[in-house]
Structures are given as structure tokens and as C-alpha cells.
Design an enzyme around this catalytic site. Structure first.
Site: not given
Length: 429
Positions: A204-205, A207, A298, A341
Site C-alpha cells: 500500500n502506497e 514511497r 487526496y 483511494e
């Protein structure tokens, strides 16, 4: 001559058999989702969906609440659930976890984790996947988290590499990679024959940085995340030839032409486009064993310094642009794209912004749309009130709310997603 003709016939027959076998091996089993160009396919028919993010569903203790949640999802037209395939704790938390009933799959006490496949562990995930199938819902499982929440990648860093290391060590330290892959093998081998699984998600995500800062090995142009995605997706494909695989990334671009904005008289290079995050959405989506693209949205938080009174920046307009850019990238790659998301805080924001974001995703033929996050009222366990972990809690029967959750009684927001679900269903077989 007759003998040569006989040999030729034998070779031709064998070639036809090999070709047929290869086609059969490539054909997904019944109930498994595959891709065809920019679309998902289920049992030979198009499959487009609105889905639900719910990390908290495997954390519930009562089956009646789990069933009620899936029933509400089903009634809303939801076809895919995205949840965590990880829940890890430190050994120092074990006694507390057992006392409170916390779901956990891994326990870290040394440089290797111990699997919990018991009734408070993976058997709970088994139940979620089995129950989802009974309600016609398929599951996206993420293998770990970029962030500390529920035991993400930095548990690997802290326990294996030790204190003082940077976040990107997760992608480079071979002992860490091996430990992560051991967990991946555990999860994939456990569920690879289940038609209830929609896709595997590598992390998840991802980076370069997380709750820990990045180091010098993960910088724009290094391709570190790209190489990591490639290695892990190749591993998963070797274990499971049929289920889909995706990155779980936020969709950061690495564009050579600079993108930025002015702030207090200074030109600021835009994090979402300059490669500092570590992703390269276009290149990552082109990987052989990445079957579809994911991205998150977001802007209210990413551009908080611009989202101020009097500014000509609007989170609504920025989101529409972000949606279109990912749709174009996916079209170029000829693969499906999922808005995996997205969220804003404030009911007024949701009511004003979500209809346009969702309409833009639908008009650009997104194969999947998953708001963050699905909310459920009327949960009965522990009298409707229970602290789970961190600030996550059931409060007056409501599932955890980080400010982004939407609930059925918020009718204007709820209808945005139920209407979208009807559109996606009309595009499906």
C-alpha cells in the site's frame, strides 16, 4: 517419403497439443478476473465495479457484524473489497493483543517474524475472504504497508536492518526482501486457488520515504521502486499464474518536463510529478506482470498550503486533472486503471466534490472506483464501542472514521456511489 510424412504429422500433432496446452494454462479458471485491454473480464464478460476500502473488517470480532457489513456492501452494489492482507505486531504487544482480541498475522521478536495462522490470526482473514464470496464480492489483498499502521514495511526495517536506517532500505536489503517474500508466499499459496480473490497488491502506497526518511538510493531516476515492483510481481506470477497483480501505488508520475506551482514567490517542484516519491506511474504500469494501474487522490492534504481562502487552487479541479492524467496513461498502456483511494474531510466537501470526481472517472472509463472508506453503522460487538488500535475504534456502533468514512445515512454521498455502481453494472456482463 511415407516415413517423413509420418514424422511431419507427428510433429504437427505435438505442436497443436503444446499450443492448446498453453492456451489452457493462460485461460483463468471460472470465477477469476482477468484483463482484456483496458477492461476487466469475468468469465468471458466485461467486469466494471465500484468497490469498498475497509481495513477494519478483518478486525471485527463478531460474525454477525461481518455479515451485516457485507450485506450492506452487497445492497450498495459493491463488487470488490480492498483490505489489508497484513496485520503485524511486536512481541511486546502480544499479551495485550490476546487480551483485547486484536487480529494479528505476524509477531516480530527478532530478525524474523512468526506466523499466526490460528483463530485470532489468518483464520480471521480466511473468514473474510470466504464470507465475501458468499455475498458476490471479490477481495484485493495488500501484502504490506508503506506506513507503520498495522505493521508495515518499517517493522521489517527496524527488526532486520536495525535502528538508524532509512525507509528505502526496505527495497534494497536482501534479508528484508527475503523476509517480505516469505510472507508473500504464505499469503499467495494460501489463497491462490480461491475465485474470491480479485488481485494481489504488492504494497500500500510505496514511497521512497515513509514514517522514516528516505536515503540516497531512492531518488528521482534511480528506478528503485520500479525494480522492486518488477521483482515482486515476477515472484507472485511464478506462484500464481491466474490472479491479477497490481502495485497498490498512489500513481505518482516521473515527468521530465517540470511541473510545479508558485508559493510565496518561490517556484515549487511538484512532488506528484517530479519522481521524488519514487514511483513512475507510466513505467511501472508497463511492467509485464503488473496487470492494472492504481492511484490515490487526496489533494486536500497534498496541497494544504494552497488550499486556502483567496487561492485560485481548488481540490475539485486538481482532482479532475489527476483522474484524466491517469486515464490517459492507462489508455496508452492498454491496461485497466482503478481509482483505488480518494477522500476529503467534511460532509459538504464530499457532497460537492465526489459527484464530479466519480463522474469524471466514469466518463474516462475507469474499470474500478473505490472511495476511502466504507463506513458501517449498527455494529453490535462490545456494545458498539471498542478501541481497536491507535485511534481506531467502534463508537456508538459506527466503524472507524478517520474523517473520510461515508455511511448509508449520509444519503447524498451514499447515492453518488450507488448510482456509480449501477453505471458500472450496466457496463458489465
Amino acid at each position: 517419403m511415407l516415413f517423413l510424412s509420418f514424422l511431419a504429422a507427428c510433429f504437427l500433432s505435438q505442436a497443436i497439443w503444446v499450443t492448446a496446452s498453453a492456451v489452457e494454462a493462460a485461460r483463468p479458471p471460472k470465477g477469476f478476473v482477468s484483463t482484456k485491454g483496458s477492461s476487466f473480464v469475468l468469465d468471458g464478460k466485461p467486469f466494471a465495479f465500484v468497490g469498498a476500502n475497509s481495513y477494519w473488517l478483518p478486525l471485527l470480532l463478531e460474525q454477525s457484524d461481518i455479515e451485516a457489513t457485507f450485506k450492506e456492501m452487497q445492497g450498495a452494489g459493491i463488487k470488490v473489497l480492498r483490505t489489508w492482507g497484513f496485520n503485524a505486531i511486536n512481541g511486546s504487544e502480544l499479551a495485550w493483543a490476546k487480551e483485547t482480541g486484536l487480529t494479528y498475522y505476524q509477531v516480530w521478536n527478532s530478525t524474523e517474524w512468526v506466523l499466526n495462522d490460528g483463530p485470532q490470526g489468518l483464520k480471521r482473514l480466511d473468514n473474510i475472504i470466504d464470507t465475501a464470496g458468499r455475498y458476490g464480492i471479490k477481495v484485493i489483498l495488500a501484502f504490506t504497508n508503506n506506513w507503520v499502521g498495522y505493521g508495515g514495511s518499517e517493522l521489517y526495517v527496524n527488526w532486520i536492518a536495525g535502528a538508524g536506517n532509512t525507509h528505502d532500505v526496505f527495497y534494497t536489503n536482501r534479508k528484508i526482501v527475503s523476509s517480505y517474500q516469505r510472507y508473500v508466499r504464505t499469503i499467495v499459496n494460501r489463497y491462490k486457488h480461491s475465485p474470491n480473490i480479485f488481485a494481489w497488491e504488492l504494497i500500500n502506497e510505496a514511497r521512497c520515504s515513509g514514517d522514516l526518511p528516505s536515503g540516497s538510493s531512492c531518488v528521482p531516476g534511480s528506478g528503485l521502486l520500479h525494480s522492486w515492483y518488477e521483482e515482486q510481481s515476477n515472484l507472485v506470477r511464478s506462484l500464481d499464474p491466474h490472479h491479477l497483480i497490481t502495485t497498490g501505488g498512489e500513481g505518482h508520475f516521473y515527468w521530465k518536463e517540470p511541473v510545479g506551482y508558485w508559493l510565496n514567490g518561490t517556484w515549487v517542484s511538484d512532488y506528484n510529478y517530479n519522481g521524488v516519491a519514487g514511483e513512475d506511474f507510466d513505467a511501472d504500469l508497463a511492467l509485464k506482470n503488473i496487470d492494472f494501474g492504481t492511484y490515490h487522490l487526496y489533494p486536500q492534504y497534498w496541497y494544504s498550503e494552497l488550499d486556502t481562502p483567496g487561492s485560485n487552487f481548488t481540490i475539485k479541479a486538481w482532482g479532475l486533472q489527476w483522474i484524466e492524467e491517469h486515464a490517459r496513461a492507462a489508455k496508452k498502456a492498454n491496461k485497466p486503471v482503478v481509482l483505488e483511494e480518494f477522500g476529503t474531510s467534511g460532509l459538504d466537501n464530499k457532497t460537492d466534490i465526489y459527484p464530479e470526481w466519480v463522474d469524471r472517472a466514469l466518463s474516462t472509463k475507469h474499470a474500478g472506483i473505490l472511495p476511502w472508506q466504507f463506513g458501517m453503522n449498527g455494529l453490535k460487538e462490545s456494545g458498539g464501542n471498542r478501541l481497536i488500535k491507535y485511534a481506531d475504534a467502534l463508537i456508538d456502533g459506527a466503524s472507524p472514521n478517520d474523517g473520510h468514512a461515508y455511511y448509508k445515512n449520509q444519503t447524498a454521498v451514499w447515492s453518488v456511489f450507488t448510482n456509480a455502481a449501477r453505471v458500472q453494472r450496466s457496463r458489465s456482463g
